[in-house]
Design a protein around this motif. Sequence first.
Motif, mmCIF file in Angstrom:
data_model
loop_
_atom_site.group_PDB
_atom_site.id
_atom_site.type_symbol
_atom_site.label_atom_id
_atom_site.label_comp_id
_atom_site.label_asym_id
_atom_site.label_seq_id
_atom_site.Cartn_x
_atom_site.Cartn_y
_atom_site.Cartn_z
ATOM 1 N N UNK A 184 5.776 1.435 -6.997
ATOM 2 C CA UNK A 184 5.837 2.520 -5.459
ATOM 3 C C UNK A 184 6.993 2.288 -4.563
ATOM 4 N N UNK A 185 8.334 3.655 -3.996
ATOM 5 C CA UNK A 185 7.769 3.239 -2.544
ATOM 6 C C UNK A 185 7.224 3.859 -1.359
ATOM 7 N N UNK A 186 7.108 4.538 -0.722
ATOM 8 C CA UNK A 186 6.440 4.527 0.920
ATOM 9 C C UNK A 186 7.097 4.803 1.900
ATOM 10 N N UNK A 187 7.812 6.385 2.497
ATOM 11 C CA UNK A 187 8.412 5.773 4.446
ATOM 12 C C UNK A 187 7.048 5.290 5.047
ATOM 13 N N UNK A 188 8.224 4.695 5.974
ATOM 14 C CA UNK A 188 7.546 3.220 6.462
ATOM 15 C C UNK A 188 6.329 4.399 7.537
ATOM 16 N N UNK A 189 6.523 5.496 7.604
ATOM 17 C CA UNK A 189 5.670 5.981 8.918
ATOM 18 C C UNK A 189 4.518 7.114 8.547
ATOM 19 N N UNK A 190 4.585 6.647 7.208
ATOM 20 C CA UNK A 190 3.997 6.469 6.081
ATOM 21 C C UNK A 190 2.714 5.910 5.633
ATOM 22 N N UNK A 191 2.908 4.927 5.708
ATOM 23 C CA UNK A 191 3.161 3.545 4.682
ATOM 24 C C UNK A 191 1.575 3.202 5.475
ATOM 25 N N UNK A 192 0.914 2.773 7.052
ATOM 26 C CA UNK A 192 -0.807 2.840 7.177
ATOM 27 C C UNK A 192 -1.631 3.457 6.599
ATOM 28 N N UNK A 193 -1.354 4.824 6.479
ATOM 29 C CA UNK A 193 -1.994 5.728 5.676
ATOM 30 C C UNK A 193 -2.259 5.597 3.703
ATOM 31 N N UNK A 194 -1.364 6.040 3.633
ATOM 32 C CA UNK A 194 -1.091 5.491 2.389
ATOM 33 C C UNK A 194 -1.388 4.149 1.787
ATOM 34 N N UNK A 195 -1.407 3.104 2.062
ATOM 35 C CA UNK A 195 -1.477 1.904 1.345
ATOM 36 C C UNK A 195 -3.057 1.647 2.380
ATOM 37 N N UNK A 196 -2.773 2.098 3.206
ATOM 38 C CA UNK A 196 -4.974 1.980 3.412
ATOM 39 C C UNK A 196 -5.938 3.413 2.036
ATOM 40 N N UNK A 197 -5.354 4.450 1.989
ATOM 41 C CA UNK A 197 -5.537 4.854 0.721
ATOM 42 C C UNK A 197 -6.220 4.259 -0.225
ATOM 43 N N UNK A 198 -4.791 3.899 -0.611
ATOM 44 C CA UNK A 198 -4.999 3.176 -1.978
ATOM 45 C C UNK A 198 -5.653 1.990 -2.153
ATOM 46 N N UNK A 199 -5.224 0.182 -0.953
ATOM 47 C CA UNK A 199 -6.198 -0.529 -0.951
ATOM 48 C C UNK A 199 -8.454 0.078 -1.046
ATOM 49 N N UNK A 200 -8.583 1.242 0.009
ATOM 50 C CA UNK A 200 -9.613 1.739 -0.886
ATOM 51 C C UNK A 200 -10.457 1.908 -2.012
ATOM 52 N N UNK A 201 -9.203 2.779 -2.461
ATOM 53 C CA UNK A 201 -9.558 3.872 -3.895
ATOM 54 C C UNK A 201 -9.272 2.486 -4.745
ATOM 55 N N UNK A 202 -8.316 1.658 -5.137
ATOM 56 C CA UNK A 202 -8.533 0.520 -5.930
ATOM 57 C C UNK A 202 -9.053 -0.542 -5.898
ATOM 58 N N UNK A 203 -9.254 -0.760 -4.674
ATOM 59 C CA UNK A 203 -10.000 -1.997 -4.134
ATOM 60 C C UNK A 203 -9.521 -2.810 -4.936
ATOM 61 N N UNK A 204 -8.722 -3.922 -5.040
ATOM 62 C CA UNK A 204 -7.363 -4.500 -5.799
ATOM 63 C C UNK A 204 -8.655 -6.165 -5.259
#
Length: 306
Positions: A56-76
Motif C-alpha cells: 500500500x501507499x499513503x500520503x506523507x501528511x497522513x502517514x502518522x495517523x494511518x500507520x499508527x492506526x494499522x499498528x494498533x489494529x494489526x499488532x504486527x
Amino acid sequence: MSVLAVVLDAANLEEMEGWAGYIASALGEPLDFVQVVEGGPDELRFEDVGEVGRRAQVAIDRAADRVGEHLAASKPQMLVLDRRGGRRGTRANLARQWFERARCDTLCIRFPEDGGSGGGKIFVPTSGGPNSRGALKFALSLAKSAPDGLLTPLLVEADVDDVSKEVGRARLDGILMRSGIDLNSEKVAPRAVVGSRPAAAIHRAAEDGDFDLIVLGASGFSGLHRILFGTLPDRLLGSGPRVGVGVFRRALPLDRRLRNAVERWLHLRVPQLDRGARVALFENLETNARWSFDFMTLICLSTAIA
C-alpha cells in the motif's frame, strides 16, 4: 501477526523490499509493505501481491495517523523502518515516533549507497542490555534462514588484566544464554576481544567479516539519529560494500506503554502553546524579570524565618 515494513525514502525502496521480505520469511510471518509518498492516498488500501504479502501507499501528511492506526489494529510482530540522513523533517520525525512508540519489536536500517537486499550473515556487538539481547535473538532467526547464515556476537572487554579476554568470553556466554541462544549452535560464532576503545574494536571486527547486516541494540539514553548517524555507524557502513546498519528495539514493556499513553493523553487534554506563544512567554519572563528591593527583602526574611 505480520511484519510491517514502512519505506520513508524512495531511494531505499529496493533495499527495503529485499530486507523486509527476507525478515518476514525468516520469522515465518506475512508481510505488509507500506511506502510513504508525496501526494499519495489518504487511506491505507492494501493490495495482495501473491506470496510476498500486501502493499500500500499513503500520503506523507497522513502517514502518522494511518500507520499508527494499522499498528494498533494489526499488532504486527515486527516493524521495519528505513532512515537516510537528516535529523529534522517530516520523515525523520515519523521514523523517530514509530521507533520509540511502536509496541512491537522494531528495526530501523540505514543502508549504504549500494545497499544489499537480505542475507543471513549478521554481526551484533553487545554489552548485555535488554535491546541487544533482543537483537541477538532476532539476528539468530535471520542466520538460521540462510544456508550460509551465521550470527557473530561480539563483546568488547576492557584490557585490565591478562585474563580479560577469558572474562569477556564468560560474560558473552552468559549474555547468549540469557538471550535463549544455544552456545553449541553451528549458526553462532561468539567473539570476545579486549580493547580500551570499544568503537575501534567493533569496527575492526566488522572489517574482518563478510557481513550482510550489523545490528546495534537501541540505548535508552541516545536518540535514533545519534545511534544511526554517529561516528561508529559511519565507520561500520564502510566495513563492507553492501552491509547495512540497523538499530533494534525490543517490544515495549507494559510500564513504557502506560507512560506513552499518559503522555499522549496529556498532550490531547492539556492546552499546548504553539511556537509563537512560547516565544512571547519567554520574552515576557525575561523582560519582566528585573531586580526589586521589595522582592529581595521578602527573600531575606523568608530565609531568616526558615
